[in-house]
Design a protein around this motif. Sequence first.
Motif, mmCIF file in Angstrom:
data_model
loop_
_atom_site.group_PDB
_atom_site.id
_atom_site.type_symbol
_atom_site.label_atom_id
_atom_site.label_comp_id
_atom_site.label_asym_id
_atom_site.label_seq_id
_atom_site.Cartn_x
_atom_site.Cartn_y
_atom_site.Cartn_z
ATOM 1 N N ARG A 1 39.826 37.424 36.507
ATOM 2 C CA ARG A 1 41.218 37.729 36.845
ATOM 3 C C ARG A 1 41.286 38.872 37.860
ATOM 4 O O ARG A 1 42.026 38.797 38.842
ATOM 5 N N ALA A 2 40.487 39.912 37.592
ATOM 6 C CA ALA A 2 40.510 41.077 38.476
ATOM 7 C C ALA A 2 39.987 40.701 39.863
ATOM 8 O O ALA A 2 40.539 41.126 40.881
ATOM 9 N N LEU B 1 44.595 46.203 32.111
ATOM 10 C CA LEU B 1 45.315 45.083 31.495
ATOM 11 C C LEU B 1 44.903 45.014 30.032
ATOM 12 O O LEU B 1 43.709 44.940 29.728
ATOM 13 N N ILE C 1 50.511 46.155 30.940
ATOM 14 C CA ILE C 1 49.778 46.579 32.132
ATOM 15 C C ILE C 1 49.992 48.081 32.313
ATOM 16 O O ILE C 1 51.122 48.567 32.195
ATOM 17 N N PHE D 1 40.945 47.249 34.829
ATOM 18 C CA PHE D 1 41.158 45.995 35.556
ATOM 19 C C PHE D 1 40.715 46.133 37.008
ATOM 20 O O PHE D 1 39.933 45.330 37.504
ATOM 21 N N GLY E 1 37.511 43.440 33.930
ATOM 22 C CA GLY E 1 38.634 42.620 34.381
ATOM 23 C C GLY E 1 38.276 41.158 34.574
ATOM 24 O O GLY E 1 39.160 40.311 34.697
#
Length: 333
Positions: free
Chosen positions: A158-159, A136, A114, A141, A155
């Motif tokens: 998840r983002a 990421l 990250i 991200f 992203g």
Amino acid sequence: MQLLLLFWLALLFEDGDNKEDFQGPTSFCLIQISSFANSTWAQNQGSGWLGDMQIHGWNSDSENATFLKPWSKGNFSDQEVTELVDIFRVYLIGFTREVRDFASVFQLEYPFEIQGTAGCEVRHAGAPKSFLRGALGGLDFLSIQNYSCAPAPEGGWRAKKFCETILQYQGILETIEKLLFLDCPRFLLGVLDAGKTDLQRQEKPVAWLSSGPTPGSGRLLLVCHVSGFYPKPVWVMWLRGEQEQPGSQRGDVLPNADGTWYLRVTLDVVAGEDAGLSCRVKHSSLGGQDIVLYWGQHVSVGLICLAIILPLLLLFIGLALRFMRRRSYQDIL
Ligand SMILES: *[C@@H]1O[C@H](CO)[C@@H](O)[C@H](O)[C@H]1NC(C)=O
């Protein structure tokens, strides 16, 4: 009130005088690189940058900041600095823990990395601008846009999910906002002032020519090296007469250990067409007096030949003379 007015006037005039030719950095940012090898092993790297100059480091063993310049603390008091370092330390510990806890929810597979960068910029006109970006696995991200968490398209879900989650933590958001929009610009202005002498210094480049590995049969690679200059902006070009050679290939500007910069610019030419070429260097430290180096291969090869042949020739003449003299003595005897 009057004092305040004077202060603003002073600022305005200073603006008019200095900003135009100020060549130094205008932004500060912190960089975080967190590597998660497996569920038990993680490493955090941190650094603070003023433009392209690193002024802070992070020692992950002692979990403490290192100040790389005498002026790295700007005009912040020791207490303020200690508080900020504490915040950063607590943040890194919390960050590592939270990422581990959420790794399964976000379906993160070890190992992963990250990266984050956050900071601010003072601009010629208008208010300072602050930024925060996270990545990421090398892909964007999220970022902060309009005081809110904006997931990056790369992203994916998840983002989106991360931003939704973080928006519920009002306390964290308030801390980030204060650091980014209040503390950062204040720190930046202070550190630009404290480091003024270092940041606005002018170091003259030295330049030299060499030939690189031949790019192919019947071709030559001319290399113009420029080193030891500061600040970073520099103009280097191969010329034939006054004509800029569009084939000039500029490398990356690389750091020297002493904080100055190095650049090489190459030109691939047909052997035999390298006469009349020169390398020209323009840099703010040279005050308009450009460095011009002429590609003198023929001259230098000629000089080298002369330098080798001339002593040999003299030696030969000397020997011949002695031999002839010996002969003549012998003739007499
Ligand atoms: C986790 O990764 C570290 C660093 O690569 C390694 O030394 C360690 O053995 C790993 N631990 C496990 C449980 O796999």
